[in-house]
Design an enzyme around this catalytic site. Structure first.
Site, PDB file in Angstrom:
ATOM      1  N   CYS A 176      24.936  41.179  26.908  1.00  0.00           N
ATOM      2  CA  CYS A 176      24.308  40.934  25.609  1.00  0.00           C
ATOM      3  C   CYS A 176      25.071  41.615  24.482  1.00  0.00           C
ATOM      4  O   CYS A 176      25.904  42.491  24.709  1.00  0.00           O
ATOM      5  CB  CYS A 176      22.875  41.437  25.621  1.00  0.00           C
ATOM      6  SG  CYS A 176      21.896  40.859  27.012  1.00  0.00           S
ATOM      7  N   HIS A 187      44.054  55.850  68.097  1.00  0.00           N
ATOM      8  CA  HIS A 187      44.826  54.758  68.672  1.00  0.00           C
ATOM      9  C   HIS A 187      46.135  54.517  67.921  1.00  0.00           C
ATOM     10  O   HIS A 187      46.672  53.406  67.947  1.00  0.00           O
ATOM     11  CB  HIS A 187      43.994  53.479  68.718  1.00  0.00           C
ATOM     12  CG  HIS A 187      42.812  53.564  69.609  1.00  0.00           C
ATOM     13  ND1 HIS A 187      42.899  53.500  70.986  1.00  0.00           N
ATOM     14  CD2 HIS A 187      41.493  53.768  69.337  1.00  0.00           C
ATOM     15  CE1 HIS A 187      41.699  53.624  71.515  1.00  0.00           C
ATOM     16  NE2 HIS A 187      40.827  53.791  70.522  1.00  0.00           N
ATOM     17  N   GLU A 229      39.202  49.557  50.621  1.00  0.00           N
ATOM     18  CA  GLU A 229      39.171  49.389  49.170  1.00  0.00           C
ATOM     19  C   GLU A 229      39.655  50.647  48.460  1.00  0.00           C
ATOM     20  O   GLU A 229      40.382  50.574  47.465  1.00  0.00           O
ATOM     21  CB  GLU A 229      37.745  49.032  48.733  1.00  0.00           C
ATOM     22  CG  GLU A 229      37.487  49.062  47.233  1.00  0.00           C
ATOM     23  CD  GLU A 229      38.285  48.060  46.430  1.00  0.00           C
ATOM     24  OE1 GLU A 229      38.188  48.097  45.192  1.00  0.00           O
ATOM     25  OE2 GLU A 229      39.018  47.237  47.027  1.00  0.00           O
ATOM     26  N   ARG A 250      31.104  37.858  25.348  1.00  0.00           N
ATOM     27  CA  ARG A 250      30.278  38.514  26.348  1.00  0.00           C
ATOM     28  C   ARG A 250      29.441  37.513  27.141  1.00  0.00           C
ATOM     29  O   ARG A 250      28.959  37.839  28.235  1.00  0.00           O
ATOM     30  CB  ARG A 250      29.323  39.518  25.675  1.00  0.00           C
ATOM     31  CG  ARG A 250      30.040  40.698  25.055  1.00  0.00           C
ATOM     32  CD  ARG A 250      29.108  41.465  24.146  1.00  0.00           C
ATOM     33  NE  ARG A 250      29.696  42.765  23.791  1.00  0.00           N
ATOM     34  CZ  ARG A 250      29.317  43.922  24.328  1.00  0.00           C
ATOM     35  NH1 ARG A 250      28.353  43.953  25.214  1.00  0.00           N
ATOM     36  NH2 ARG A 250      29.897  45.039  23.977  1.00  0.00           N
ATOM     37  N   GLU A 303      47.226  50.651  44.035  1.00  0.00           N
ATOM     38  CA  GLU A 303      47.387  49.798  42.865  1.00  0.00           C
ATOM     39  C   GLU A 303      47.770  50.581  41.610  1.00  0.00           C
ATOM     40  O   GLU A 303      48.636  50.144  40.852  1.00  0.00           O
ATOM     41  CB  GLU A 303      46.085  49.033  42.583  1.00  0.00           C
ATOM     42  CG  GLU A 303      45.821  47.876  43.511  1.00  0.00           C
ATOM     43  CD  GLU A 303      44.523  47.179  43.173  1.00  0.00           C
ATOM     44  OE1 GLU A 303      44.513  45.932  43.117  1.00  0.00           O
ATOM     45  OE2 GLU A 303      43.504  47.868  42.959  1.00  0.00           O
ATOM     46  N   LYS A 360      42.825  50.770  45.887  1.00  0.00           N
ATOM     47  CA  LYS A 360      42.765  51.258  44.514  1.00  0.00           C
ATOM     48  C   LYS A 360      43.834  52.316  44.260  1.00  0.00           C
ATOM     49  O   LYS A 360      44.471  52.335  43.210  1.00  0.00           O
ATOM     50  CB  LYS A 360      41.376  51.852  44.228  1.00  0.00           C
ATOM     51  CG  LYS A 360      40.305  50.838  44.021  1.00  0.00           C
ATOM     52  CD  LYS A 360      40.485  50.124  42.690  1.00  0.00           C
ATOM     53  CE  LYS A 360      39.769  48.791  42.711  1.00  0.00           C
ATOM     54  NZ  LYS A 360      40.438  47.760  43.506  1.00  0.00           N
ATOM     55  N   ASN A 369      19.987  45.717  25.169  1.00  0.00           N
ATOM     56  CA  ASN A 369      20.941  45.349  26.212  1.00  0.00           C
ATOM     57  C   ASN A 369      20.630  46.163  27.450  1.00  0.00           C
ATOM     58  O   ASN A 369      20.361  47.358  27.350  1.00  0.00           O
ATOM     59  CB  ASN A 369      22.383  45.663  25.793  1.00  0.00           C
ATOM     60  CG  ASN A 369      22.860  44.784  24.666  1.00  0.00           C
ATOM     61  OD1 ASN A 369      22.182  43.826  24.297  1.00  0.00           O
ATOM     62  ND2 ASN A 369      24.014  45.103  24.116  1.00  0.00           N
ATOM     63  N   GLY A 370      20.721  45.551  28.628  1.00  0.00           N
ATOM     64  CA  GLY A 370      20.532  46.295  29.858  1.00  0.00           C
ATOM     65  C   GLY A 370      19.232  45.949  30.555  1.00  0.00           C
ATOM     66  O   GLY A 370      18.647  44.883  30.358  1.00  0.00           O
ATOM     67  N   LYS A 381      46.087  40.325  36.617  1.00  0.00           N
ATOM     68  CA  LYS A 381      44.635  40.284  36.806  1.00  0.00           C
ATOM     69  C   LYS A 381      44.226  39.123  37.691  1.00  0.00           C
ATOM     70  O   LYS A 381      43.358  39.253  38.542  1.00  0.00           O
ATOM     71  CB  LYS A 381      43.934  40.189  35.446  1.00  0.00           C
ATOM     72  CG  LYS A 381      42.417  40.271  35.535  1.00  0.00           C
ATOM     73  CD  LYS A 381      41.972  41.620  36.083  1.00  0.00           C
ATOM     74  CE  LYS A 381      40.489  41.713  36.259  1.00  0.00           C
ATOM     75  NZ  LYS A 381      40.082  42.931  36.977  1.00  0.00           N
ATOM     76  N   TRP A 427      21.800  37.390  27.223  1.00  0.00           N
ATOM     77  CA  TRP A 427      22.054  36.722  28.495  1.00  0.00           C
ATOM     78  C   TRP A 427      20.843  36.985  29.373  1.00  0.00           C
ATOM     79  O   TRP A 427      20.477  38.124  29.636  1.00  0.00           O
ATOM     80  CB  TRP A 427      23.331  37.261  29.159  1.00  0.00           C
ATOM     81  CG  TRP A 427      23.581  36.612  30.478  1.00  0.00           C
ATOM     82  CD1 TRP A 427      24.174  35.413  30.712  1.00  0.00           C
ATOM     83  CD2 TRP A 427      23.200  37.126  31.763  1.00  0.00           C
ATOM     84  NE1 TRP A 427      24.183  35.145  32.052  1.00  0.00           N
ATOM     85  CE2 TRP A 427      23.591  36.182  32.718  1.00  0.00           C
ATOM     86  CE3 TRP A 427      22.558  38.287  32.173  1.00  0.00           C
ATOM     87  CZ2 TRP A 427      23.368  36.368  34.080  1.00  0.00           C
ATOM     88  CZ3 TRP A 427      22.333  38.474  33.527  1.00  0.00           C
ATOM     89  CH2 TRP A 427      22.748  37.514  34.461  1.00  0.00           C
TER      90      TRP A 427
END
Length: 607
Positions: free
Chosen positions: A2, A502, A479, A27, A486, A483, A98-99, A602, A74
């Protein structure tokens, strides 16, 4: 996400409010509204759909006045209708938000004895009535805000206009950004500096928990303890890319801290709070008939799929195959007619994932897409579109898109279990309850940012780092390693904890930090056993766990990171925070380009 704008002006504000909303259209939104103060009255205009509709309303019914607030919404609580559009109003005030207000039902119960009338389905309207109740009983806006803000739980930013105080606005933020703008005899509020760019370049970013009273003479800012504080005024700059970072150093940092808000907004599309049930967008196939699920994705989205495999098999008892998109077609996978192929992508344009999607469609699969861009190619070709609502993600290393993907996938797994008759109504209520706890738990995890920044220098000198996890923490280990690779350019690998003996244990020495992800629970002791094998060989352990886990196994680690105690269902969302922050702060220590790391883009739009 929003958008909010507010103006305490010395000339008509309606057109400028709409212009501010226009600058926040990126947004995403599905309704919009304006409220101005004029001749002792609140003049409110709202419209469903695009801003053009609101402009049409204002042409027919102008909103005069020199003070006002405006909003693009939204939809979360309640459909995208004019009655659910902001601003929401009582006889005393108008409010935009918002939120998510997580405890709005409790707050509504607090007002039950007052027999108040509500016109919308939103959580926001409850806040308007709660503050209005205090005003009606004689409180001034400052005292009312000081009393009510501590009651609100969730992630929010607010802007409020009061009928009897026509020369001021009040703003507040917790987990959702809000800026104050300084003009010549005018003052402004906005979701970001971009919304205020034509009005002023002099802005203040409210800090977490701050709230503010603005008049034409300036701003009074209060912290979460209601103490008046000073916040720096800075020049926003002309670049939209620069101003959107707010007071964060990097886009990635900003996006990490947006996660409580965007996960809450995403969950609001997939769970119904009125009856604690899981709900999906409309689709025209029988989910209960799905006998096999194929998940295809790349990179971080692939690891989200790996976590989801545990959920689908545990809840819905559906066998799950998961593949990296770039390899999927080339192994000639066996696809049963009528199976569900689920594709996960931030952009919805990743070339190899899109090619895999089309291969599945040609082979009779129902196509589901979890995507952050609902107008993307994948979205357009899906039978079941599952948007993540993370908002624009500028940093190349995905953060908020990942946790939003997890939120959607958990809801989908639960919904499939319900449709198959494998999850009782009581179990569904319990699952929804745990999902709704996620935003607050993410906020609690973010509170350890300073601790993680303080220990990043212990990892930054390493050439190699290992991450360990068991069960659904294993994908998080992968992950976390991704990160770190990256954005800091340190070689890192993630392993299932039991696999250390192992082979990978041969890599352990006192120059190799080992990050162990181990919430307390059924798998904790086994993970700690593998951690002790590492320490016995000189490995330097960073343990990420909750208080009980750190108490049992934290001694002897080079660093520990404490997480809140959470249900295993939402643990992957919560434990994503520390691995993201660790990678971020290590990269900052090393001085690398956090938002645009070398050789990465991206969205990968070629195979």
């Amino acid at each position: 996400m929003c958008g909010i704008i507010g103006i305490v002006g010395n000339e008509a504000v309606s057109d400028r409010l709409v212009d501010g909303l226009r600058r926040m259209e990126y947004r995403g939104y599905d309704s919009a509204g304006v409220c101005t103060l004029h001749d002792g009255k609140m003049v409110r205009r709202r419209a469903e759909g695009k801003l053009l509709n609101l402009v049409g309303v204002l042409e027919n019914e102008p909103a005069p006045g020199h003070v006002g607030i405006a909003h693009t919404r939204w939809a979360t609580h309640g459909a995208p209708t004019a009655s659910n559009a902001h601003p929401h109003a009582t006889s005393e005030l108008a409010l935009v938000h918002n939120g998510i207000i997580e405890n709005y039902k409790t707050l509504r119960d607090e007002l039950a004895s007052e027999n108040r009338s509500y016109e919308s389905e939103t959580d926001t309207e409850i806040v308007a009535h709660l503050i209005s109740s205090r005003i009606e009983k004689g409180a001034n806006p400052r005292d009312a805000m000081a009393e009510i803000l501590p009651k609100l739980r969730g992630a929010f930013s607010l802007a409020i206009a009061f009928r009897e105080y026509p020369d001021m606005l009040v703003g507040a933020r917790l987990g959702s950004p809000l800026v104050v703008g300084y003009g010549d005899g005018e003052m402004y509020l906005g979701s970001d500096a971009l919304a205020l760019a034509p009005l002023t370049q002099q802005i203040t970013y409210l800090e977490e928990g701050d709230w503010v009273i603005i008049t034409r003479d300036g701003a009074q800012i209060f912290d979460e303890t209601n103490q008046e504080v000073e916040r720096p005024v800075q020049t926003s700059g002309a670049s939209a890319a620069a101003v959107e970072k707010g007071n964060y150093r990097h886009f990635m940092q900003k996006e990490i801290f947006e996660q409580p808000t965007v996960v809450a907004q995403t969950l609001a599309s997939y769970v119904r709070r009125d009856d604690n049930s899981v709900a999906l967008p409309q689709f025209d196939f029988d989910l209960s008939a799905i006998r096999r699920l194929t998940i295809v994705a790349c990179g971080t989205s692939y690891y989200a799929g790996m976590v989801a495999k545990y959920w689908f098999e545990q809840f819905a008892r559906v066998p799950v195959d998961i593949d990296v998109a770039s390899e999927f077609r080339y192994r000639e996978p066996v696809l049963e007619e009528g199976g569900l192929a689920l594709f996960i992508s931030q952009s919805g344009e990743t070339a190899d994932t899109l090619a895999a999607l089309r291969h599945c469609k040609e082979n009779g699969q129902v196509i589901g897409v979890v995507v952050n861009v609902p107008t993307s190619s994948m979205a357009r070709e899906a039978d079941l579109l599952l948007p993540t609502h993370a908002g624009p993600e500028i940093g190349v290393a995905s953060t908020k898109a990942f946790t939003c993907q997890l939120a959607v996938l958990a809801a989908l797994a639960a919904h499939m279990a319900v449709k198959k008759g494998l999850m009782s109504r009581e179990e569904e209520i319990e699952v929804v309850g745990h999902l709704l706890e996620a935003p607050a738990a993410l906020n609690a995890a973010l509170n350890h940012d300073d601790d993680i920044a303080a220990m990043a220098h212990l990892v930054a000198p390493a050439r190699d780092v290992l991450y360990l996890g068991r069960g659904q923490d294993y994908p998080l280990a992968l992950e976390g390693a991704l990160k770190l690779k990256e954005i800091s350019y340190i070689h890192a690998e993630g392993y299932a904890s039991g696999e250390m003996k192992h082979g990978p244990i041969a890599l352990i020495d006192d120059d190799v930090p080992v990050v162990v992800i181990a919430p307390s629970g059924p798998l904790f002791e086994k993970t700690v056993s593998n951690m002790e094998e590492v320490r016995a060989r000189g490995g330097q352990v960073v343990l990420i766990s909750d208080g009980d886990g750190l108490k049992d196994a934290g001694e002897g680690c080079i660093a520990t990171i404490e997480m809140p105690v959470v249900h295993p269902l939402i643990a992957p969302l919560v434990y994503a925070i520390p691995v993201q922050l660790l990678a971020y702060h290590v990269a900052v220590v090393k001085g690398t380009d956090v938002d645009q790391p070398r050789n990465l883009a991206k969205s990968v739009t070629v195979e």
